[in-house]
Design a protein around this motif. Structure first.
Motif, mmCIF file in Angstrom:
data_model
loop_
_atom_site.group_PDB
_atom_site.id
_atom_site.type_symbol
_atom_site.label_atom_id
_atom_site.label_comp_id
_atom_site.label_asym_id
_atom_site.label_seq_id
_atom_site.Cartn_x
_atom_site.Cartn_y
_atom_site.Cartn_z
ATOM 1 N N LYS A 77 0.829 -1.198 0.000
ATOM 2 C CA LYS A 77 0.000 0.000 0.000
ATOM 3 C C LYS A 77 0.870 1.257 0.000
ATOM 4 C CE LYS A 77 -3.630 -2.251 2.723
ATOM 5 N NZ LYS A 77 -4.537 -2.131 3.876
ATOM 6 N N LEU A 78 0.265 2.315 -0.463
ATOM 7 C CA LEU A 78 0.830 3.651 -0.375
ATOM 8 C C LEU A 78 -0.269 4.553 0.167
ATOM 9 C CD1 LEU A 78 3.074 5.737 -0.912
ATOM 10 C CD2 LEU A 78 2.110 6.007 -3.213
ATOM 11 N N GLY A 79 -0.031 5.188 1.285
ATOM 12 C CA GLY A 79 -1.047 6.047 1.884
ATOM 13 C C GLY A 79 -2.335 5.305 2.199
ATOM 14 N N GLY A 80 -2.227 4.030 2.523
ATOM 15 C CA GLY A 80 -3.397 3.221 2.853
ATOM 16 C C GLY A 80 -4.138 2.656 1.662
ATOM 17 N N LYS A 81 -3.662 2.937 0.451
ATOM 18 C CA LYS A 81 -4.310 2.454 -0.780
ATOM 19 C C LYS A 81 -3.461 1.355 -1.407
ATOM 20 C CE LYS A 81 -7.366 5.845 -0.657
ATOM 21 N NZ LYS A 81 -8.743 5.619 -0.378
ATOM 22 N N VAL A 82 -4.092 0.266 -1.796
ATOM 23 C CA VAL A 82 -3.389 -0.892 -2.360
ATOM 24 C C VAL A 82 -2.891 -0.596 -3.775
ATOM 25 C CG1 VAL A 82 -3.624 -3.323 -3.022
ATOM 26 C CG2 VAL A 82 -4.814 -2.469 -0.987
ATOM 27 N N PHE A 83 -1.619 -0.943 -4.040
ATOM 28 C CA PHE A 83 -1.085 -0.837 -5.395
ATOM 29 C C PHE A 83 -0.596 -2.177 -5.945
ATOM 30 C CE2 PHE A 83 2.757 -0.071 -2.916
ATOM 31 C CZ PHE A 83 3.746 -0.731 -3.620
ATOM 32 N N ALA A 84 -0.365 -3.168 -5.076
ATOM 33 C CA ALA A 84 0.059 -4.496 -5.552
ATOM 34 C C ALA A 84 -0.307 -5.546 -4.515
ATOM 35 C CB ALA A 84 1.554 -4.526 -5.829
ATOM 36 N N ILE A 85 -0.633 -6.735 -5.020
ATOM 37 C CA ILE A 85 -0.951 -7.872 -4.160
ATOM 38 C C ILE A 85 -0.179 -9.061 -4.700
ATOM 39 C CG2 ILE A 85 -2.748 -9.411 -3.283
ATOM 40 C CD1 ILE A 85 -4.773 -7.117 -4.024
ATOM 41 N N CYS A 86 0.621 -9.657 -3.839
ATOM 42 C CA CYS A 86 1.373 -10.844 -4.230
ATOM 43 C C CYS A 86 0.853 -12.000 -3.393
ATOM 44 C CB CYS A 86 2.867 -10.619 -3.999
ATOM 45 S SG CYS A 86 3.881 -11.902 -4.736
ATOM 46 N N GLY A 87 0.321 -12.986 -4.064
ATOM 47 C CA GLY A 87 -0.276 -14.095 -3.339
ATOM 48 C C GLY A 87 -0.202 -15.370 -4.135
ATOM 49 N N TRP A 88 -1.245 -16.146 -4.052
ATOM 50 C CA TRP A 88 -1.255 -17.458 -4.670
ATOM 51 C C TRP A 88 -2.422 -17.599 -5.624
ATOM 52 C CZ3 TRP A 88 3.156 -19.677 -3.784
ATOM 53 C CH2 TRP A 88 3.836 -19.384 -2.615
ATOM 54 N N SER A 89 -2.200 -18.362 -6.672
ATOM 55 C CA SER A 89 -3.254 -18.720 -7.611
ATOM 56 C C SER A 89 -3.080 -20.190 -7.929
ATOM 57 C CB SER A 89 -3.136 -17.884 -8.893
ATOM 58 O OG SER A 89 -4.057 -18.336 -9.856
ATOM 59 N N ASP A 90 -3.998 -21.002 -7.490
ATOM 60 C CA ASP A 90 -3.906 -22.451 -7.701
ATOM 61 C C ASP A 90 -2.566 -23.005 -7.231
ATOM 62 O OD1 ASP A 90 -6.462 -22.404 -8.854
ATOM 63 O OD2 ASP A 90 -5.629 -21.909 -10.818
ATOM 64 N N GLY A 91 -2.086 -22.516 -6.077
ATOM 65 C CA GLY A 91 -0.848 -23.013 -5.504
ATOM 66 C C GLY A 91 0.417 -22.415 -6.080
ATOM 67 N N LYS A 92 0.286 -21.501 -7.054
ATOM 68 C CA LYS A 92 1.452 -20.857 -7.666
ATOM 69 C C LYS A 92 1.458 -19.381 -7.291
ATOM 70 C CE LYS A 92 1.085 -23.832 -11.712
ATOM 71 N NZ LYS A 92 0.787 -23.862 -13.125
ATOM 72 N N SER A 93 2.657 -18.813 -7.282
ATOM 73 C CA SER A 93 2.788 -17.396 -6.987
ATOM 74 C C SER A 93 2.098 -16.569 -8.072
ATOM 75 C CB SER A 93 4.267 -17.024 -6.913
ATOM 76 O OG SER A 93 4.421 -15.720 -6.444
ATOM 77 N N ALA A 94 1.444 -15.493 -7.665
ATOM 78 C CA ALA A 94 0.755 -14.607 -8.606
ATOM 79 C C ALA A 94 0.871 -13.184 -8.071
ATOM 80 C CB ALA A 94 -0.711 -14.998 -8.741
ATOM 81 N N VAL A 95 0.836 -12.219 -8.980
ATOM 82 C CA VAL A 95 0.879 -10.819 -8.565
ATOM 83 C C VAL A 95 -0.201 -10.050 -9.307
ATOM 84 C CG1 VAL A 95 2.671 -10.191 -10.236
ATOM 85 C CG2 VAL A 95 2.325 -8.772 -8.219
ATOM 86 N N SER A 96 -0.909 -9.190 -8.567
ATOM 87 C CA SER A 96 -1.968 -8.355 -9.140
ATOM 88 C C SER A 96 -1.592 -6.899 -8.937
ATOM 89 C CB SER A 96 -3.310 -8.623 -8.445
ATOM 90 O OG SER A 96 -3.683 -9.974 -8.580
ATOM 91 N N PHE A 97 -1.966 -6.060 -9.904
ATOM 92 C CA PHE A 97 -1.652 -4.640 -9.817
ATOM 93 C C PHE A 97 -2.621 -3.840 -10.665
ATOM 94 C CE2 PHE A 97 1.162 -6.965 -12.637
ATOM 95 C CZ PHE A 97 0.968 -6.349 -13.863
ATOM 96 N N LYS A 98 -2.740 -2.562 -10.321
ATOM 97 C CA LYS A 98 -3.622 -1.616 -11.026
ATOM 98 C C LYS A 98 -2.971 -1.232 -12.346
ATOM 99 C CE LYS A 98 -5.796 2.883 -10.098
ATOM 100 N NZ LYS A 98 -7.178 2.451 -10.213
ATOM 101 N N VAL A 99 -3.806 -1.053 -13.389
ATOM 102 C CA VAL A 99 -3.295 -0.654 -14.702
ATOM 103 C C VAL A 99 -4.212 0.407 -15.319
ATOM 104 C CG1 VAL A 99 -2.119 -2.841 -15.223
ATOM 105 C CG2 VAL A 99 -4.516 -2.578 -15.827
ATOM 106 N N SER A 100 -3.699 1.066 -16.343
ATOM 107 C CA SER A 100 -4.517 2.025 -17.087
ATOM 108 C C SER A 100 -5.564 1.272 -17.904
ATOM 109 C CB SER A 100 -3.631 2.842 -18.028
ATOM 110 O OG SER A 100 -3.119 2.002 -19.056
ATOM 111 N N ASP A 101 -6.529 1.986 -18.427
ATOM 112 C CA ASP A 101 -7.569 1.360 -19.254
ATOM 113 C C ASP A 101 -6.953 0.643 -20.446
ATOM 114 O OD1 ASP A 101 -9.445 2.395 -17.516
ATOM 115 O OD2 ASP A 101 -10.141 3.958 -18.882
ATOM 116 N N LEU A 102 -6.011 1.305 -21.136
ATOM 117 C CA LEU A 102 -5.372 0.701 -22.309
ATOM 118 C C LEU A 102 -4.569 -0.534 -21.925
ATOM 119 C CD1 LEU A 102 -4.707 0.680 -25.301
ATOM 120 C CD2 LEU A 102 -2.841 2.282 -24.819
#
Length: 119
Positions: free
Chosen positions: A30-55
């Motif tokens: 987080k930055l200033g209490g707002k999430v910008f990245a999440i690193c966790g698991w997907s079906d037992g494998k490492s995965a990362v989620s993040f915010k992106v522009s519309d394009l």
């Protein structure tokens, strides 16, 4: 794809970030209490989620091993998840995580950015 440890080290290197472990043992950045990245698991494998522009959402969502981020994208948010190899080249993945950080930073109030020493 970068390892979970490498992703966490990169997120930690960005100025004024905070880290919590939540949502089923996910590393939430987080930055200033707002999430910008999440690193966790997907079906037992490492995965990362993040915010992106519309394009970027349109382009990345069509790539192999990248999908609209579970839960977040279904709520209308423009987030993607890199969930398996080949994913993105390391440099590109870092650039997208940093862009997510910058999008969050831009939405913080001027007062909060000043308090965090970001202005």
């Amino acid at each position: 794809m970068l390892s979970r440890d490498a992703i966490n080290a990169f997120c930690r290197s960005l100025p004024k970030t905070s880290h919590v472990v939540q949502w089923g043992n996910s590393d939430v950045w987080k930055l200033g209490g707002k999430v910008f990245a999440i690193c966790g698991w997907s079906d037992g494998k490492s995965a990362v989620s993040f915010k992106v522009s519309d394009l970027a959402f349109e382009v990345l969502s069509d790539m192999p091993s990248i999908r609209p981020a579970p839960y977040l994208a279904s709520r209308g948010m423009k987030w993607v998840q890199v969930y398996e190899d080949p994913g993105l080249p390391d440099v590109e993945l870092k650039a997208h995580i940093e862009a997510s950080y910058e999008m969050i930073k831009a939405k913080l109030t001027k007062k909060l950015r000043t308090n965090l020493g970001l202005d």
